[in-house]
Design an enzyme around this catalytic site. Structure first.
Site, PDB file in Angstrom:
ATOM      1  N   ASP A   8     -54.718  -1.642  24.886  1.00  0.00           N
ATOM      2  CA  ASP A   8     -55.790  -2.602  24.631  1.00  0.00           C
ATOM      3  C   ASP A   8     -57.049  -1.792  24.296  1.00  0.00           C
ATOM      4  O   ASP A   8     -56.994  -0.554  24.143  1.00  0.00           O
ATOM      5  CB  ASP A   8     -55.977  -3.580  25.809  1.00  0.00           C
ATOM      6  CG  ASP A   8     -56.691  -2.965  27.009  1.00  0.00           C
ATOM      7  OD1 ASP A   8     -56.920  -1.732  27.023  1.00  0.00           O
ATOM      8  OD2 ASP A   8     -57.021  -3.718  27.946  1.00  0.00           O
ATOM      9  N   CYS A  65     -54.113   0.765  29.145  1.00  0.00           N
ATOM     10  CA  CYS A  65     -55.289  -0.118  29.204  1.00  0.00           C
ATOM     11  C   CYS A  65     -56.384   0.664  29.928  1.00  0.00           C
ATOM     12  O   CYS A  65     -56.278   1.887  30.090  1.00  0.00           O
ATOM     13  CB  CYS A  65     -54.964  -1.460  29.855  1.00  0.00           C
ATOM     14  SG  CYS A  65     -54.504  -1.405  31.600  1.00  0.00           S
ATOM     15  N   THR A  67     -57.421   0.782  33.095  1.00  0.00           N
ATOM     16  CA  THR A  67     -56.958   1.424  34.332  1.00  0.00           C
ATOM     17  C   THR A  67     -55.471   1.767  34.312  1.00  0.00           C
ATOM     18  O   THR A  67     -55.004   2.537  35.152  1.00  0.00           O
ATOM     19  CB  THR A  67     -57.167   0.461  35.524  1.00  0.00           C
ATOM     20  OG1 THR A  67     -56.452  -0.752  35.230  1.00  0.00           O
ATOM     21  CG2 THR A  67     -58.638   0.155  35.744  1.00  0.00           C
ATOM     22  N   HIS A  98     -36.188   9.824  39.463  1.00  0.00           N
ATOM     23  CA  HIS A  98     -35.756   8.964  40.568  1.00  0.00           C
ATOM     24  C   HIS A  98     -35.731   7.476  40.211  1.00  0.00           C
ATOM     25  O   HIS A  98     -34.931   6.732  40.771  1.00  0.00           O
ATOM     26  CB  HIS A  98     -36.675   9.153  41.781  1.00  0.00           C
ATOM     27  CG  HIS A  98     -36.473  10.463  42.472  1.00  0.00           C
ATOM     28  ND1 HIS A  98     -36.979  10.741  43.723  1.00  0.00           N
ATOM     29  CD2 HIS A  98     -35.810  11.596  42.085  1.00  0.00           C
ATOM     30  CE1 HIS A  98     -36.639  11.975  44.086  1.00  0.00           C
ATOM     31  NE2 HIS A  98     -35.940  12.517  43.104  1.00  0.00           N
ATOM     32  N   HIS A 133     -29.926   7.903  43.275  1.00  0.00           N
ATOM     33  CA  HIS A 133     -31.026   7.174  42.638  1.00  0.00           C
ATOM     34  C   HIS A 133     -30.501   6.025  41.780  1.00  0.00           C
ATOM     35  O   HIS A 133     -31.154   4.991  41.658  1.00  0.00           O
ATOM     36  CB  HIS A 133     -31.881   8.130  41.818  1.00  0.00           C
ATOM     37  CG  HIS A 133     -32.413   9.265  42.629  1.00  0.00           C
ATOM     38  ND1 HIS A 133     -33.293   9.076  43.670  1.00  0.00           N
ATOM     39  CD2 HIS A 133     -32.119  10.594  42.603  1.00  0.00           C
ATOM     40  CE1 HIS A 133     -33.555  10.235  44.241  1.00  0.00           C
ATOM     41  NE2 HIS A 133     -32.845  11.177  43.614  1.00  0.00           N
TER      42      HIS A 133
HETATM   43  C1  RB5 Z   1     -60.321  -4.470  29.943  1.00  0.00           C
HETATM   44  O1  RB5 Z   1     -61.685  -4.537  30.173  1.00  0.00           O
HETATM   45  C2  RB5 Z   1     -59.604  -4.057  31.215  1.00  0.00           C
HETATM   46  O2  RB5 Z   1     -59.615  -5.114  32.122  1.00  0.00           O
HETATM   47  C3  RB5 Z   1     -58.187  -3.657  30.891  1.00  0.00           C
HETATM   48  O3  RB5 Z   1     -58.201  -2.596  29.991  1.00  0.00           O
HETATM   49  C4  RB5 Z   1     -57.360  -3.154  32.052  1.00  0.00           C
HETATM   50  O4  RB5 Z   1     -57.993  -2.125  32.730  1.00  0.00           O
HETATM   51  C5  RB5 Z   1     -56.821  -4.171  32.940  1.00  0.00           C
HETATM   52  O5  RB5 Z   1     -56.104  -3.888  33.910  1.00  0.00           O
END
Ligand code: RB5
Length: 144
Positions: A8, A65, A67, A98, A133
């Site tokens: 994203d 994304c 995080t 694993h 595993h």
């Molecule tokens: C986008 O702002 C952010 O929410 C997305 O990239 C992600 O980190 C969501 O988990």
């Protein structure tokens, strides 16, 4: 091994860097976007990339994304997908050896390109160890 790459807006910059690595390693991959930092919805992006793994077009996926948490949650809801959110090389290797993870999730706002490159290489090089595993992974797959 064919790899699908997707992100994203929060993962765009890191995706471009991982893309450079895959090209450098001469791996066969396709970039499913996004292609700029215009806000995009990570559940849709994860679903699209994972659908291409589920139907056999790709063996593995790397989705990014901000995080890595959002794409990993979304991906792990899908049958046949085992997505590992990794912020270190050891976890990346173990997620293959694993857990037989077929999707690597990264956080574009969490790690830099150098660490992402090390994590991605470890994840791509490692093989599923099977044995005990395989029995455990089968227990996960049974809940699909
Ligand atoms: C986008 O702002 C952010 O929410 C997305 O990239 C992600 O980190 C969501 O988990």
């Amino acid at each position: 091994m064919k790899i699908v790459l997707a992100c994203d807006h929060g993962g765009y910059k890191l995706k471009e860097s991982v893309k450079g690595l895959l090209a450098e390693l001469e791996l066969c991959f396709e970039d499913y976007g996004v292609f700029d930092e215009t806000p995009a919805d990570y559940p849709e992006i994860a679903a699209r990339a994972c659908a291409a793994i589920k139907d056999g077009r790709f063996a593995r996926g790397i989705i990014i994304c901000g995080t890595g948490v959002g794409v990993s949650i979304a991906a792990n809801r899908l049958k046949g997908i085992k997505a590992a959110l990794c912020g270190d090389e050891f976890s990346a290797r173990m997620s293959r050896e694993h857990n037989d993870a077929n999707v690597l999730c990264l956080g574009g706002r969490v790690i830099g390109p150098g660490l992402a490159s090390l994590i991605t290489k470890s994840w791509l090089e490692a093989e599923f160890a099977g044995g005990r595993h395989a029995r455990r992974v089968a227990m996960i797959d049974k809940n699909d």
